[in-house]
Design an enzyme around this catalytic site. Structure first.
Site: not given
Ligand code: GLU
Length: 574
Positions: A104, A393, A413, A457, A479
């Site tokens: 991360r 993602t 992200e 996250s 998502g």
């Molecule tokens: N940054 C998000 C997370 O870590 C995920 C973003 C996405 O899936 O579009 O939960």
């Protein structure tokens, strides 16, 4: 269509034609050469999947292949993930041993809880925070890859880069999904010049579908990292370029420094595991809330006989919504980077606690008010934070010939991350996953910004063992905050309804956002909207589901591989 990894010999002859022919667009949809028994790869883009398959065929481990897919996705799906971002990797061996790797992104050491607030102490519009050096965390994917490879790699580090270097150097065609993302990308302040030169024409429009893009900068970066290891990413020229680019776009003191990058560390953490109907579910723990949420949803549903209720029954999915609402209330309050705040992981997953929470669920009426519970070990005086839903993602899954499962979710992200580019790759905007407001009603938010901290996250890479303890299912999703729901839904599909990998991803999607419920349009859920209203879900939003899951399921000694049919990907392409 279900695609088995072990193809009959006849397929060998058919599969030789994976190169681009004439003007026919080639997005890599041609099936690859057969893999060794039990080897399989699922990735959101077939070209990235092929990269993983190539590494497995060369004798690479599941970890090697997963890294190759992550690198290839950096090239062909730059809107979603890449080496300028971070991720989580869950690795489950055939004998049940599970380890997890946390790559991360971290906030720069100079960041403070008021990082995102403007001069008036207010949070600016979300889009302004995205296209800014403030949003960029120190990328973690290369450190994660190096750590995991150091422990579980079978091929040489440099060899794992070969497929991605080839894609970047020789070029790849812009597919409809990427073209769409380029067109829809409304980054305030736009993409950086390097990115524009790569993906947009002189008229400012995205390059047309089918255009061959050669990302020479990225090929050069990959070659440097292949030769120099993770050190070549975290020190020297690359680290300097990242620090300079981010700092130039950071409007306050505390911007990312060279030392922040040089000091980055990927972490090996204990997996978070629990049981669901005698299956063993193992996922990633904090700083993601995803694994805990998936397992809380499942744990709260265990007392209901979903198989008897059936997969096309509004009551089944009403129960699923209620379990989500309870899990998300806990998630908001308790889950953040456990290196900085106390997260009561064990308490949140205790069977007795989940039974208590589950008792709040009724089969015939939705709950009117939901608050977080009080699990054992819960810290006092925290407040709920804020978090948007974003989509940048990719989830990938690999199984190798030893039956080792790797479930890896990689992210930048938002679509195209911060829009800033260095060395041919986009830099993430992961820090917007922090609560931009540090406190609510005078109480601190667990997921507030702090120097060196990892934003919470939702990613939930997961591996599942069957009641005999054998590898069974590898799953995860993209998502934003929908990720744990997509993941739990697929697990229910595979376990309660005996669905194939693809069918479990294809299940209609529904999710509770507070009191509002999203039902996926053009599915039987939409047709049953009245039943959902009668169960108390009055505020329904009927629309497309912004989700993207990936899964592998074992059937006998073969693995089915599937990517979300909602993608333009080869499942739904001619
Ligand atoms: N940054 C998000 C997370 O870590 C995920 C973003 C996405 O899936 O579009 O939960």
């Amino acid at each position: 269509m279900i695609r088995f990894s072990v193809l009959p010999l006849a397929a060998l002859a058919l599969s030789a034609c994976s190169t681009s022919t004439g003007n026919t667009p080639d997005f890599g949809m041609t099936p690859g050469i057969p893999l060794p028994p039990l080897g399989a790869v699922s990735a959101a883009d077939p070209r990235a999947q092929a990269a993983g398959e190539e590494i497995l065929r060369k004798g690479g481990s599941a970890t090697d292949a997963a890294i190759a897919v992550m690198l290839a996705l950096t090239v062909v799906e730059p809107q979603s993930s890449g080496i300028g971002g971070g991720g989580f990797l869950v690795r489950g061996e055939a004998d049940g041993d599970v380890t997890t790797y946390d790559g991360r992104e971290t906030a720069p050491s100079g960041a403070t809880p008021t990082w995102f607030l403007d001069e008036k102490g207010e949070t600016p519009p979300f889009r302004e925070s995205v296209r800014s050096g403030l949003s960029v965390g120190v990328p973690g994917n290369i450190a994660l890859a190096a750590k995991a490879h150091g422990e579980h790699g079978r091929l040489a580090w440099a060899d794992i880069f070969a497929p991605a270097i080839k894609l970047a150097r020789e070029g790849f065609q812009i597919n409809p999904r990427m073209h769409d993302a380029l067109g829809r990308s409304r980054l305030t302040g736009g993409h950086s010049e390097m990115a524009k030169a790569l993906f947009y024409g002189a008229d400012g429009e995205p390059l047309p579908v089918g255009t061959l893009v050669r990302n020479e900068e990225l090929a050069n970066s990959f070659e440097a990292f292949a030769a120099g290891g993770a050190e070549a990413f975290y020190t020297g020229e690359n680290a300097l370029a990242v620090a300079t680019t981010v700092a130039a776009d950071t409007p306050k003191p505390g911007a990312m420094t060279y030392d922040d990058i040089a000091g980055y560390e990927a972490k090996e953490r204990s997996a978070v595991c629990s049981s669901y109907r005698e299956y063993r579910i193992c996922s990633m723990g904090p700083p993601t809330s995803g694994g805990i949420a998936v397992q809380q949803i499942l744990g709260q549903l265990e007392r209901f006989d979903l198989t008897a209720l059936g997969a096309e029954n509004a009551v089944t999915w009403h129960l699923f919504l209620e379990a989500q609402r309870l899990a998300y209330a806990d998630r908001e309050l308790y889950v953040a980077d456990s290196d900085y705040v106390t997260v009561p992981v064990a308490g949140l997953l205790e069977k007795s606690y989940l039974a208590e929470r589950s008792a709040l669920i009724s089969e015939d009426r939705s709950m009117t008010e939901i608050t977080a519970g009080r699990p054992r070990g819960a810290p006092m005086a925290l407040a709920d934070g804020d978090e948007p839903v974003e989509h940048g993602t990719s989830h990938l899954a690999v199984v190798d010939s030893l039956g080792t499962m790797v479930s890896y979710t990689s992210t930048i992200e938002s679509a195209f991350g911060s829009g800033l580019m260095v060395g041919g790759y986009y830099l993430n905007n992961e820090l917007t996953d922090f609560s931009r407001s540090p406190e609510v009603d005078g109480r601190m938010v667990a997921n507030r910004v702090e120097g060196g901290k990892r934003p919470r996250s939702s990613m939930s890479p997961t591996v599942v063992y069957d009641p005999q303890g054998r590898p069974f299912f590898v799953v995860g999703a993209a998502g934003g905050s929908t990720i744990p729901v997509t993941t739990a839904r697929a697990i229910i599909g595979a376990i309660d309804f005996g669905l194939s990998a693809e069918e479990s991803l294809r299940l209609p999607f529904l999710m509770a956002f507070g009191n509002r419920v999203l039902l996926e349009e053009n599915t039987w859920l939409e047709a049953q909207a009245e039943q959902f209203r009668a169960l108390g879900h009055e505020e329904l939003i009927i629309r497309q589901a912004p989700i993207k899951g990936g899964a592998l399921r074992r059937v006998g000694d073969q693995w089915e591989t599937a990517r979300d049919p909602r993608l333009e990907g080869y499942l739904d392409m001619p």
